[in-house]
Every structure is written in C-alpha cells, then in structure tokens.
Scaffold this active site. Structure first.
Site, PDB file in Angstrom:
ATOM      1  N   MET A   1      45.628  41.111  39.844  1.00 23.05           N
ATOM      2  CA  MET A   1      46.345  41.929  40.816  1.00 23.05           C
ATOM      3  C   MET A   1      47.580  42.595  40.207  1.00 23.05           C
ATOM      4  O   MET A   1      48.015  42.249  39.111  1.00 23.05           O
ATOM      5  CB  MET A   1      46.760  41.062  42.007  1.00 23.05           C
ATOM      6  N   HIS A   2      48.113  43.560  40.935  1.00 20.83           N
ATOM      7  CA  HIS A   2      49.444  44.147  40.723  1.00 20.83           C
ATOM      8  C   HIS A   2      49.556  45.105  39.533  1.00 20.83           C
ATOM      9  O   HIS A   2      50.539  45.837  39.432  1.00 20.83           O
ATOM     10  CB  HIS A   2      50.521  43.062  40.545  1.00 20.83           C
TER      11      HIS A   2
ATOM     12  N   ASP B   1      42.017  39.044  42.656  1.00 21.86           N
ATOM     13  CA  ASP B   1      41.345  37.871  42.098  1.00 21.86           C
ATOM     14  C   ASP B   1      41.451  36.638  42.981  1.00 21.86           C
ATOM     15  O   ASP B   1      40.481  35.886  43.143  1.00 21.86           O
ATOM     16  CB  ASP B   1      41.834  37.579  40.684  1.00 21.86           C
TER      17      ASP B   1
END
Length: 491
Positions: free
Chosen positions: A78-79, A237
């Site tokens: 992520m991110h 995830d």
C-alpha cells in the site's frame, strides 16, 4: 476455471494459480530490488514489478490449460506513490510505504492543516508512509517532475493498468493515501487541493471485488491467457490477506507477520479511533476496518538473522528458546528499524536492544526480537481495546506466522486465541478470491470466504505464560517513552 492471484510485495511478486475449489495449483515468486538512496528512504522501479508479472505468469501456467484462466486479482503493497506522465510513462521511482523522507510534510499536515481536519476529510491523520505526504515532498523537492504528473497511482494499480489499460484503484488501497474520503468512498476534494492535484489525475475508484476490465489483447498474448480474462480491482495487501484468511464481517480479526506487521479488525460500520492511532480504512468485503500497522515485523527477523548473525537457518536460531525461557527474558527489543507507524507515528524511532548483560546470549537477542514484534502489535491491540472493541481471537498469516515459536509468543503476549487456516497464501489468495467474485463465480466476498476458508488449528494462550508476558509488556511499554527524546538526536 482458474484464477490468478498476485501478491505484489516489497521484495517480490508472489503469483499463485487457484482453481474454483480453492486448491492452489502453482506458485511462482519473482524477486526485484529495493533501493535505499539515503538512510530512511525506500523506493522501487515499477517496471521491475511489471517484469516480474510478465515473466512469472507464463511460468505459473506451465503444465496447466491457460485457456481456463478466468480472472486475475492483485493484493499490493500500500501507499506507494507511482506517478505517470501524459504518455503513461513512469516519471520517477515509486516512493514506498516504508519510506521516511516525508517527516516535514507529515508535521505540516498534522500540525498546520491539523489532525482534526485530516480526520474529518479522510478518517485518518498523516503518517510518513502515506501517499499524500509523498506528493507534498515531490512538489517541494522535485517541482519539475511534479509538474509532469498526469496520473497518480498505487503499486498494484499500475500492474492493473498495464493489464487492462484502465486507470483504476479500489477503496481499500485508496484509503491509505490520505487523499480519500473513507466514510463516503470518494476522493476528498479538500485533500487534493491541499496537495496541489486535481481529481482527473486520480484513478477511478472501484469496490475491491468489482471488474475493472479485461486483459488487453497484446498483454493477453504475451502472458498466454485469454483476452476475456476479467481483472478485479483488487485490494491493499492487508485487506487482500484478510480476505484470504476469511477475516470479513463484524469483529473479525487478522494478524499479519509479513515485512510489515498488522492487526486488522473488520467492522460492518464506519468508525474512527478518536486518537487516530489506528488507521480507519474501507475493507475489500464492502465494509470497513481498523488497522494498526508496524513498519518492521518479519523484516526484523530477516535483519537479525542475515545481517547480524549471517545465517539463513532461522529455525536453528529459535531452537534454544525453550518454553521455560518464555516470559523470562531480560533483554528487550524495540522493532523500529524503519521508524514506526501505529500507534506511535514516529519516523525518528529506531530499533534498539535494551537490557543486555555479559551473560546475554545470541538466543536472548533472537527471543527479544520475536517478543518485541509481539509487544508492538500488542500496542495497537490496546488502542482497539480502549475503543471498547472486544477481541478474543484472531487469524494469523504471513511468513513470520510459519514459526510455531513466534505464534506461541504472540498468542500469549496478546492473550488471544490464534486460528490457523488450512491454506494461507496471504494477499495472493485474497486477490484470486476477489477475482472469483469479479468473474461471477461467487456472489460476494463473504460467500467465497465461507466456501474456501477453513480453520484447522488454534493456538490457545496459557494462563501462567500470558501472566508472565503481561509483566514483560508493562516493562516494554516504558522503553520507547524513555528514549523518544533521544532518537531525533541520533538519526
């Protein structure tokens, strides 16, 4: 029919092939490099992810009827900030979830824009790993590149774009950008304005289980799969891993011991931790979840074993840690090798051993590391409990969860029953299950979880050991506050 799940991780893409009955037919792992251009920085080339998928899928399908592939779903780290220009070419290496370069931008967002304002707009406050601070950093330090941005994406969404030609994201992954109105499942115009970007630069938002398109003909030919293959929006995830372990519905919990560590609490209702120590995100099942995320979990084990002890025989290092030693170790470890997110939100925090003496052993350090990760997960659990959330048991997954010793430590440190599922393949399995829903093989995420996920074992906490760990946790809880002021001076 066959379904492909993609676990787009930090160090590798793990691809799996699953049939409609949930049997794992094949698994392929393709590693790629991770760049650390400066201390605390972490980035990757998105083209490396693409090469891993393009070379991995044909290998995955060897010996199977590729014409039976009906869907693809991805769970991704992520991110990470992936930025494309007007030709959809990558502008710069992706700045990853565990990158700590944005401390000043995080302070600006939390202190100047204000935590209350951020929480109102996005249900979360700023953390260095989130995407919005990365955009502010890029605008400040790389203005020429920032001006070239035409699309802002997340790692797994870049793969989905290359598969389908569609700029799409899903609600769970978008929730971790600090650009998304989690409660109303839409981009926050206020946050986009703060970061100097326009809504047309953002991807279209889908539910995780929705079809975003089918595989482009040229890509289908390259991969050896039908062009009719459905691509699901996928999930971040942790949300994908939660689907893979059946952690859906109100009050369900999952602990993941991957490169990072998370405690994931599913909820039917939107809620915000009033301290914003836990993340409030949309879930891949169509509802919501609270999540505590630590930046270094199983990666602490890898670091200690490989970089310090120079061994890859993890089991041998754990063998001397017998039951009589649990809860009696006088060495403690703060697992903050990359700074920390939940619940302390401190980019300056560092990994630290405390309490060593002349008789401290290699096994003591290993035990301290395993316990330190468990204690840090407990920190987030305590925040959830303070919100009057009742949690008595949890699923557990991830590479670190394969260690019986580590599972036992976590069960007793958290004083929770830990359920082990029959097939645990993390985000990849969750991605394949989302693809089943997108293809229409199952009516909902809850339905596919009920059909395919089965608990086969439960680790029960032991009253005496849990009590010993309660005292150890109280001692551990004093270490970071005592050292907090020192960390900025030694970074």
């Amino acid at each position: 029919m066959l379904y492909i799940g993609i676990d787009l991780g930090t160090s590798a893409a793990k691809l799996l092939l699953m049939d409609q009955d949930g049997h794992i037919c094949s698994i392929v792992t393709k590693e790629y490099p991770l760049e650390f251009p400066r201390p605390g920085w972490s980035q990757q080339n998105p083209e490396d992810w693409l090469r891993a998928v393009e070379t991995g899928i044909p290998e995955l399908l060897q010996g199977f009827d590729a014409a039976q592939v009906a869907g693809i779903g991805a769970g991704g780290q992520m991110h990470g900030l992936v930025v494309l220009d007007e030709n959809d070419e990558v502008i710069r290496p992706a700045i990853l979830w565990n990158d700590g370069r944005c401390a000043e931008e995080v302070d600006y967002l939390n202190q100047v824009v204000g935590r209350e304002t951020l929480s109102k707009y996005t249900a979360n406050i700023a953390f260095a790993g989130f995407t919005a601070p990365k955009l502010l950093w890029m605008r400040r330090h790389e203005p020429e590149l920032f001006a070239k941005i035409r699309k802002i994406m997340l790692p797994k969404d870049y793969i989905n774009y290359k598969l389908t030609g569609v700029h799409a994201t899903d609600v769970s992954d978008a929730s971790g950008m600090l650009l998304f109105d989690v409660e109303h499942l839409r981009w926050s115009r206020e946050m986009l304005d703060i970061c100097g970007v326009r809504e047309e630069q953002m991807a279209a938002v889908f539910r995780s289980y929705e079809k975003i398109g089918t595989v482009l003909p040229e890509m289908a030919a390259r991969l050896g799969i039908p062009a009719s293959t459905v691509v699901a929006a996928g999930a971040g995830d942790n949300a994908a891993a939660a689907v893979g372990t059946g952690t859906v519905g109100d009050g369900a919990c999952n602990i993941s011991l991957g490169t990072s560590g998370t405690i994931f609490i599913s909820s039917d209702r939107f809620a915000v931790d009033h301290c914003n120590a836990l993340h409030s995100f949309a879930h891949a099942d169509g509802h919501y979840h609270l999540m505590g995320c630590m930046l270094s979990a199983a990666s602490c084990n890898k670091w200690l074993m490989e970089e310090i002890f120079h061994t890859k025989d993890y089991a041998a290092e754990q063998q001397p840690i017998t039951d009589d030693k649990l809860g009696r170790n006088h060495v403690y470890f703060l697992p903050y090798l990359m700074g920390e997110r939940s619940p302390i939100n401190d980019t300056n925090a560092r990994g630290t051993f405390v309490g060593m003496t002349m008789d401290s052993t290699r096994a003591d350090l290993t035990q301290a590391m395993l316990e330190g990760v468990a204690f840090a997960i407990r920190d987030s659990l305590e925040v959830a409990r303070a919100q009057v959330i009742e949690i008595s048991r949890s699923k557990i997954c991830g590479g670190g969860a394969k260690s019986p010793l580590w599972r036992k430590i976590i069960a007793n440190v958290l004083n929770l029953k830990l359920d082990i599922v029959e097939t645990e393949q993390g985000p990849g399995m969750g991605g394949a299950m989302l693809a089943m829903v997108a293809h229409g093989a199952d009516a909902s995420v809850e339905a596919v979880c009920a059909r395919l996920v089965h608990v086969v074992d439960t680790i029960e906490p032991e009253a005496e050991l849990a009590e010993r760990y309660e005292e150890r946790y109280r001692q551990f809880s004093k270490i970071y506050p005592a050292m907090k002021a020192l960390f900025p001076e030694i970074v």
